[in-house]
Structure formats: C-alpha cells, structure tokens
Design an enzyme around this catalytic site. Sequence first.
Site, mmCIF file in Angstrom:
data_model
loop_
_atom_site.group_PDB
_atom_site.id
_atom_site.type_symbol
_atom_site.label_atom_id
_atom_site.label_comp_id
_atom_site.label_asym_id
_atom_site.label_seq_id
_atom_site.Cartn_x
_atom_site.Cartn_y
_atom_site.Cartn_z
ATOM 1 C CG MET A 94 -1.909 -1.186 1.145
ATOM 2 S SD MET A 94 -3.420 -0.920 2.052
ATOM 3 C CE MET A 94 -2.802 -0.741 3.697
ATOM 4 C CG HIS A 98 6.961 -1.890 1.954
ATOM 5 N ND1 HIS A 98 6.875 -0.705 2.648
ATOM 6 C CD2 HIS A 98 5.759 -2.482 2.098
ATOM 7 C CE1 HIS A 98 5.670 -0.590 3.194
ATOM 8 N NE2 HIS A 98 4.969 -1.659 2.879
ATOM 9 C CG HIS A 152 8.651 0.358 5.782
ATOM 10 N ND1 HIS A 152 8.904 -1.000 5.815
ATOM 11 C CD2 HIS A 152 7.320 0.492 6.040
ATOM 12 C CE1 HIS A 152 7.793 -1.646 6.102
ATOM 13 N NE2 HIS A 152 6.800 -0.771 6.230
HETATM 14 P P1 AMP Z 1 1.591 -2.926 3.449
HETATM 15 O O1 AMP Z 1 2.098 -1.877 2.517
HETATM 16 O O2 AMP Z 1 1.648 -2.523 4.893
HETATM 17 O O3 AMP Z 1 0.267 -3.508 3.020
HETATM 18 O O4 AMP Z 1 2.631 -4.121 3.362
HETATM 19 C C1 AMP Z 1 2.964 -4.705 2.139
HETATM 20 C C2 AMP Z 1 3.771 -5.949 2.399
HETATM 21 O O5 AMP Z 1 4.951 -5.616 3.128
HETATM 22 C C3 AMP Z 1 3.008 -6.981 3.253
HETATM 23 O O6 AMP Z 1 3.259 -8.275 2.748
HETATM 24 C C4 AMP Z 1 3.591 -6.784 4.614
HETATM 25 O O7 AMP Z 1 3.520 -7.929 5.439
HETATM 26 C C5 AMP Z 1 5.030 -6.444 4.268
HETATM 27 N N1 AMP Z 1 5.675 -5.724 5.375
HETATM 28 C C6 AMP Z 1 5.167 -4.660 6.053
HETATM 29 N N2 AMP Z 1 6.002 -4.308 7.051
HETATM 30 C C7 AMP Z 1 7.048 -5.182 7.013
HETATM 31 C C8 AMP Z 1 8.232 -5.361 7.787
HETATM 32 N N3 AMP Z 1 8.511 -4.577 8.824
HETATM 33 N N4 AMP Z 1 9.077 -6.345 7.444
HETATM 34 C C9 AMP Z 1 8.790 -7.172 6.389
HETATM 35 N N5 AMP Z 1 7.698 -7.067 5.620
HETATM 36 C C10 AMP Z 1 6.831 -6.090 5.932
#
Ligand code: AMP
Length: 297
Positions: free
Chosen positions: A49, A56, A53
């Site tokens: 989304m 990702h 960081h």
């Molecule tokens: P999001 O943008 O929050 O929907 O996350 C996108 C992807 O990045 C998802 O598969 C999350 O589980 C992964 N993700 C988010 N934060 C972390 C993190 N700290 N370490 C590893 N993967 C992450």
Amino acid sequence: MVIFKQLHNFAAFLPISSSLKIFTSKHSLGEHLATLRNTAKTIGFVPTMGALHQGHLSLLAIAQEQTDVVVCSIFVNPTQFNDPKDLEKYPRPIESDIEKLKQAGCDILFNPGVSEMYAANEQWHLELGELENLLEGKFRPGHYQGVTQVVYKLFDIVQPDVAFFGQKDYQQFMVIKKMVDMLKLPVRLVMCPIMREPDGLAMSSRNIHLSPEERKHALVLSKALHWLAANFEPVKISLLIKHCKEMIENEPEVELEYFEAVEPETMHPVKNNSDDLVVLIAARVGHTRLIDNIILK
Ligand code: AMP
C-alpha cells in the site's frame, strides 16, 4: 504530488526511469507482462500500500533473488479499511516511493486508481472460515474480505509465478494461503521475515504517525515478544503470556488489543505442550494501531 497527478491524468504507461516501468492501467500492464512471459521470464510480485520502508524493500530483494521480473504494486485498498479515518490518513508519498523503487532496481510498478480496480457497488464474499474472525479479524471486521478481494484482483492482473508477503502480517499471509489453496490459484507464496528498526520496533508505514514519546512506548510490543522468546518453555506458555500482558498494560499510552500464542497453521490458541507457535500482538499507541509477532519453535 505532481508526478502522481501526471500519472493518473496522462498515462497508462510511463517509462519514468530507464529500468522502472510504471503502469496505472491493468490492461497495459497485462500486455507488457504477457510479452515477458512469452520469453519464459518468471514473474515475482510484491503487493503493497506504499509509504515504502526497508520492510517492503526486503520483500523486493527476496523477489529479485527468486524471480526474473519483479512487479511491485502500490494501491491503498479502500475495501480493507474498516475505519474511514484510517483510510483517509494513510500516508501516500508516491514520489519518494517511486524513487525508492528505482534505487532498489524494481522492474515494474503497478499504481492503479480506485476506479481501475473496482466497479461501483461491487460485492465480494469468500468463505474464509474461522481465520476471518480470530485476532485481527475480530478487531477489524471485514478486513480480510477486503484483503482477499484486492489480492485476488491483483493476482488476476499480474499472474505472478511467486508472490511475496511479510511475516509482519502473519494472519494476512495465512488468509491469502487459504484463498490460494481453496481456489487453486497457480501462484507460490513466500513469507519474508520482519524488518525492524535498530531498537526492535517492527517497521510499518504507520510508524510515522507516532510522536517521539509514543514511539518510545511502542517499543514495549517488540520487547515483550523478545522477552517471551528468550524465556520460552512450552509448559510455561500461559504464565509467560500473562507476564507479557502485564508488561504491556503497564506501559503508558499503550492500549492492548490482543497478545496471544497460537498454533501456526490453524491459528487456534496453543496448548501447554505445543513446541511450534506464533505469538501475535496488536495494540494502540496513542491513535496508531500497531501489530507485531514472533514465530517460536
Ligand atoms: P503494506 O504496505 O503494509 O500492506 O505491506 C505490504 C507488504 O509488506 C506486506 O506483505 C507486509 O507484510 C510487508 N511488510 C510490512 N512491514 C514489514 C516489515 N517490517 N518487514 C517485512 N515485511 C513487511
């Protein structure tokens, strides 16, 4: 914001750098990927989304190791938010995200608008069983319907060979695995480790909402998980959980939603003799909701 507006006004496809190709139209992306697939390239997919960081970027790095072409999507999916304020304030720094993707050597960014992804009044329901109402599902009703809805659509558009998700959203991974198994979708799923700040805080796009004071209090989440890991003995699990809950509840500004040890596959609460388990936590720190977890063996 300038680039963002330009993207959505003009382009189905804009070659912004020599290597990163940006698509806002699923049709154009589909055509481009079909050409790559014809040359026997394997496609890796990292759905996000945005507000990217190191967490990702670690997914992208693992995808680059395992597949020939890496597609990252950035789409703040409205159907998975049960709190409209949370959706509204979700960070959307698209220009710096594009820069990070270029630096990381990502091949393709898919950055659709909402109308590209959803028809008006679209309905979706997938029978997810118990997983839907446990833990995150209990505190965020409807969340996993929205998650499966968008991931199904993204898989349909990208048709990846392998899709990479973070352990950070452990239950999300299990829910997507269930959907893939149930619908027999031809994609392999990979769970990637949680990236943390040097002091232990799990990286999250939501961390920017924490004030410096709240950020200090937020450390109790990872501290509790790591304390439990350091002291883990299966027979003591109920006592350890009790101690961790007290630790968190005594921390100012932190409101605990759940702290549970569950069986890795079913996500049912563990028995005292379980060797393999996942400990998951969700808490509000000020107005920011944070989640974290640790897998113990
Ligand atoms: P999001 O943008 O929050 O929907 O996350 C996108 C992807 O990045 C998802 O598969 C999350 O589980 C992964 N993700 C988010 N934060 C972390 C993190 N700290 N370490 C590893 N993967 C992450």
